[in-house]
Each structure stands twice: as C-alpha cells, then as structure tokens.
Design an enzyme around this catalytic site. Structure first.
Site, short mmCIF file in Angstrom:
data_model
loop_
_atom_site.label_atom_id
_atom_site.label_comp_id
_atom_site.label_asym_id
_atom_site.label_seq_id
_atom_site.Cartn_x
_atom_site.Cartn_y
_atom_site.Cartn_z
CG ASN A 95 6.39 25.79 38.67
OD1 ASN A 95 6.10 26.35 37.61
ND2 ASN A 95 7.20 26.34 39.58
CE1 TYR A 160 12.82 25.25 30.25
CE2 TYR A 160 12.39 26.49 28.26
CZ TYR A 160 12.04 26.14 29.55
OH TYR A 160 10.91 26.66 30.12
CE LYS A 164 10.01 23.22 30.98
NZ LYS A 164 9.49 22.98 32.34
#
Ligand code: NAD
Length: 252
Positions: A95, A160, A164
């Site tokens: 996470n 970012y 992902k």
C-alpha cells in the site's frame, strides 16, 4: 461468514500501514481476526500507529517495523522477522505510496526515481521476499494499491500514473506467474479517497471534485479497506489478476 472470522488464523503485512488507507486496512484486518505487521517509513509514526491500535484494543495481534522498502535485503529481513514472530505470512498488502504533481518542465529526475523506488520497486521487493514463504505454506494473497490514475493518467506529475501503470503490470504478470503456487495477486484502484491529503483541501474543492463523481462524494479509507479485505480473504479464492476500482464510477 462473519466479518470477524474472515481472516482468522492468517498473518498479514501492510506497507504504509501507519495512516490513511493503509491504517484502515490494518484495522479491518485486525477486526477480521488476522495478526498484522504494519510497515511505516519511520519508527516514530509506527509507534504512534501501534499506540492508537493498542489504546482501543490492548489484545490486538499487531507489530510494526520500518524497513526501507526500496532495499531488497532490508525488506527480506523484515518479512522474515514477521514470519518468526507470527509463524506465517499469508497476506501482503503493498500500500505504501507517494504521489506527484510537478509538470514535466519542473520534474526533477531524482524525484521520478524516488516515486518509482517506493511505488514500484518496493512492490517487487516485498512480493519477492514474501512469495517463497507463501509458496512453502501452500498459498497466499497479495494486494497491490493501484489508483484510478492507472486508467486515466493525469495531466501533471507523470511519475505517479506511470508508477501505478507499473503496479497493474506487476499485478497481472505476478498473478500469471504465481498462480501455480496458489498465490493470488490482485490490485485495488481507489478514486479520490478522504485521507490526510484530501482532508487538507478546501471544502469547496472537495465539493467540486465530488460533483463529478456519479456517487456524488469522495471515498472513505474504510471503503477501500473493505475491498482489500475481500480480496485478501478466501471469499475471493478464484479471483486473481484483477484490478478492482473503488472510485464511485469516477470518469475523468
Ligand atoms: P498517505 O500519504 O495517507 O499514506 C501513505 C503511507 O505510505 C503512509 O503510511 C506512509 O508511512 C507510507 N510511506 C510514505 N512514504 C514512505 C516511504 N518512503 N517508505 C515507506 N512508507 C512510506 O496515503 P494514502 O492516501 O493512504 O495512500 C495509500 C495508497 O493509496 C498509496 O499507494 C496511494 O498511491 C494510493 N491511492 C490513494 C488515493 C487517495 O485519494 N488517497 C487514491 C488512489 C490511490
């Protein structure tokens, strides 16, 4: 199955478990009967999270560590020490993550490296260290924290969304590779979720964001944690390689 029994007898590791979505996952997992090791970036924040959990539930089976997630040898040591303390490692939640907003013109190459180290290399490192333990035990479940930006990209801070997209790639590929060892690998892709980052935004901005979301509001960390709990549990025993959106049907 009662929620309090969903993870009975299981041991979980949650990276970035000291606050936000990770902390909500830790709390859900403890409620569901798991033993939980939370990993944070600093001893101080780890201790604070443990203190909060223990003040509400002194019997919680929880421990905390802060290995540098970008360094494989340190990650391996930390995951081994969880196995020694709790006897097993059944669930890994990757996470921990940081985001970015800089334009390409302002973006420092070292910041791009940093985001890749935490958001991508750490996922690889933790999965690599946990998988042999899970394999030996006869299986396990890995849940990676992706994001809606892995579907849409975003107009600044390209590191970012790039990280992902890589998380989704690791999820799909490791699901195919580790299926034979009964290790399931899935991802959860939250939309805008009310963590510290969102709490710091002016109300007016949160309302503007909310008005574009079909469900009319941002998500709560507990709602993301519920999806992680499902994927971690045996209720998801035939689900692997999935990227589960938890975003109120956000369309950017
Ligand atoms: P947060 O900033 O509240 O928490 C981040 C966690 O990561 C913290 O526990 C922190 O200790 C840990 N962390 C940060 N830097 C670290 C480092 N260098 N080493 C180890 N741990 C480190 O964030 P959040 O909003 O709860 O986000 C958690 C995950 O969810 C991230 O992967 C994020 O990309 C993803 N996500 C969040 C949202 C959102 O709107 N909040 C949306 C989509 C995806």
């Amino acid at each position: 199955m009662n929620v309090t029994q969903m993870l009975e007898g299981k041991t979980a590791i949650v990276t970035g478990g000291t606050r936000g979505i990770g902390f909500a996952v830790v709390q859900r997992f403890l409620e569901a009967g798991a033993k939980v090791a939370l990993f944070g970036s600093r001893q101080e924040t780890v201790d604070k999270a443990l203190e909060k959990i223990k003040s509400e539930n002194p019997d919680a089976n929880v421990m905390g560590l802060c290995p540098p997630l970008g360094e494989y040898v340190e990650v391996e040591k930390a995951i081994q020490s969880v196995k020694e303390a709790f006897g097993r490692v059944d669930i890994l939640v990757n996470n921990a993550g940081i985001s970015a907003r800089e334009s390409l013109y302002e973006y420092k190459p070292e910041d791009f490296d940093n985001i890749m180290t935490l958001n991508v290399n750490a996922v690889f490192n933790c999965a690599k260290a946990a998988a042999p333990i899970m394999k030996e035990q006869g299986g396990g479940s890995v849940i990676n924290m992706s994001s809606m930006v892995s579907i849409y990209g975003q107009p600044a801070g390209c590191g970012y969304p790039a990280s992902k997209f890589a998380v989704n790639g690791l999820t799909k590929s490791l699901a195919r590779e580790l299926g034979k060892d009964q290790i399931r690998v899935n991802a959860v892709a939250p939309g805008v979720t009310r963590t510290d980052m969102v709490a710091a935004l002016p109300d007016e901005m949160v309302q503007r964001i909310s008005s574009t979301i079909p469900l009319g509001r941002v998500g709560e960390p507990e709602e993301v944690a519920n999806a992680v709990l499902f994927l971690a549990s045996d209720l998801a025993s035939y689900i692997t390689g999935e990227i589960l959106s938890v975003d109120g049907a956000t369309q950017v």
